[in-house]
Design a protein around this motif. Structure first.
Motif, PDB file in Angstrom:
ATOM      1  N   ALA A  54       0.832  -1.207   0.000  1.00 36.17           N
ATOM      2  CA  ALA A  54       0.000   0.000   0.000  1.00 36.17           C
ATOM      3  C   ALA A  54       0.867   1.258   0.000  1.00 36.17           C
ATOM      4  O   ALA A  54       0.600   2.212  -0.735  1.00 36.17           O
ATOM      5  CB  ALA A  54      -0.940  -0.001   1.203  1.00 36.17           C
ATOM      6  N   ALA A  55       1.924   1.266   0.813  1.00 39.79           N
ATOM      7  CA  ALA A  55       2.825   2.426   0.857  1.00 39.79           C
ATOM      8  C   ALA A  55       3.527   2.617  -0.481  1.00 39.79           C
ATOM      9  O   ALA A  55       3.663   3.747  -0.968  1.00 39.79           O
ATOM     10  CB  ALA A  55       3.841   2.252   1.979  1.00 39.79           C
ATOM     11  N   ALA A  56       3.955   1.519  -1.086  1.00 38.20           N
ATOM     12  CA  ALA A  56       4.629   1.613  -2.387  1.00 38.20           C
ATOM     13  C   ALA A  56       3.680   2.152  -3.443  1.00 38.20           C
ATOM     14  O   ALA A  56       4.043   3.037  -4.235  1.00 38.20           O
ATOM     15  CB  ALA A  56       5.164   0.243  -2.794  1.00 38.20           C
ATOM     16  N   PHE A  57       2.443   1.666  -3.468  1.00 34.79           N
ATOM     17  CA  PHE A  57       1.461   2.135  -4.450  1.00 34.79           C
ATOM     18  C   PHE A  57       1.202   3.627  -4.286  1.00 34.79           C
ATOM     19  O   PHE A  57       1.154   4.375  -5.263  1.00 34.79           O
ATOM     20  CB  PHE A  57       0.161   1.342  -4.345  1.00 34.79           C
ATOM     21  N   GLU A  58       1.047   4.072  -3.045  1.00 33.11           N
ATOM     22  CA  GLU A  58       0.779   5.487  -2.780  1.00 33.11           C
ATOM     23  C   GLU A  58       1.942   6.373  -3.220  1.00 33.11           C
ATOM     24  O   GLU A  58       1.752   7.542  -3.551  1.00 33.11           O
ATOM     25  CB  GLU A  58       0.502   5.700  -1.292  1.00 33.11           C
ATOM     26  N   ALA A  59       3.160   5.841  -3.220  1.00 29.84           N
ATOM     27  CA  ALA A  59       4.347   6.627  -3.578  1.00 29.84           C
ATOM     28  C   ALA A  59       4.556   6.724  -5.086  1.00 29.84           C
ATOM     29  O   ALA A  59       5.391   7.516  -5.534  1.00 29.84           O
ATOM     30  CB  ALA A  59       5.592   6.020  -2.918  1.00 29.84           C
ATOM     31  N   LEU A  60       3.818   5.957  -5.873  1.00 29.98           N
ATOM     32  CA  LEU A  60       4.011   5.982  -7.324  1.00 29.98           C
ATOM     33  C   LEU A  60       3.581   7.319  -7.926  1.00 29.98           C
ATOM     34  O   LEU A  60       2.564   7.881  -7.551  1.00 29.98           O
ATOM     35  CB  LEU A  60       3.202   4.865  -7.995  1.00 29.98           C
ATOM     36  N   ARG A  61       4.385   7.781  -8.860  1.00 26.76           N
ATOM     37  CA  ARG A  61       4.026   8.977  -9.620  1.00 26.76           C
ATOM     38  C   ARG A  61       3.355   8.560 -10.920  1.00 26.76           C
ATOM     39  O   ARG A  61       3.319   7.382 -11.252  1.00 26.76           O
ATOM     40  CB  ARG A  61       5.291   9.780  -9.932  1.00 26.76           C
ATOM     41  N   LYS A  62       2.879   9.515 -11.686  1.00 27.38           N
ATOM     42  CA  LYS A  62       2.240   9.233 -12.973  1.00 27.38           C
ATOM     43  C   LYS A  62       3.187   8.413 -13.842  1.00 27.38           C
ATOM     44  O   LYS A  62       4.363   8.743 -13.978  1.00 27.38           O
ATOM     45  CB  LYS A  62       1.859  10.533 -13.681  1.00 27.38           C
TER      46      LYS A  62
END
Length: 110
Positions: A15-23
């Motif tokens: 979840a943390a990794a997904f939230e950190a993704l940019r466009k």
């Protein structure tokens, strides 16, 4: 665009990794910790995100590899420090597959 490799792949880390993704970002899930990842589906399309799994071996394979490493049978991984002003050049070398081992960016002394 950026990429994140989740070596744990548990509910919290994913979840943390997904939230950190940019466009245009990509999340590669490697770890076998377990859990689930709930995704806001409209964001996947609006931000052109990719979530991908990568499986490179079993737990038995990992144990065998650790035994080899502990026995000193594997060569040391080359690690080279790169001064921060050369970061772009280092990234281009990584992109072009011209790096063996690891590059570590070194901050300049203040």
């Amino acid at each position: 665009m950026g990429s994140i490799i989740d070596l744990v792949n548990g509910t919290a880390s994913a979840a943390a990794a997904f939230e950190a993704l940019r466009k245009g970002g990509k999340l590669v899930q490697v770890g076998l910790f377990g859990g689930e990842l709930r995704l806001p589906l409209p964001l996947m399309a609006m931000r052109a995100l990719t979530v991908q799994g990568s499986y490179v071996g079993s737990v038995k394979d990992l144990r065998e590899l650790v035994t080899l490493a502990q026995g000193g049978s594997l060569p040391a991984l080359p690690i080279r420090e790169v001064p921060m002003p050369q970061a772009n050049d280092a990234l281009m070398r990584l992109r072009d597959g011209k790096v063996t081992g690891r590059l570590v960016l070194r901050a300049e002394a203040a």
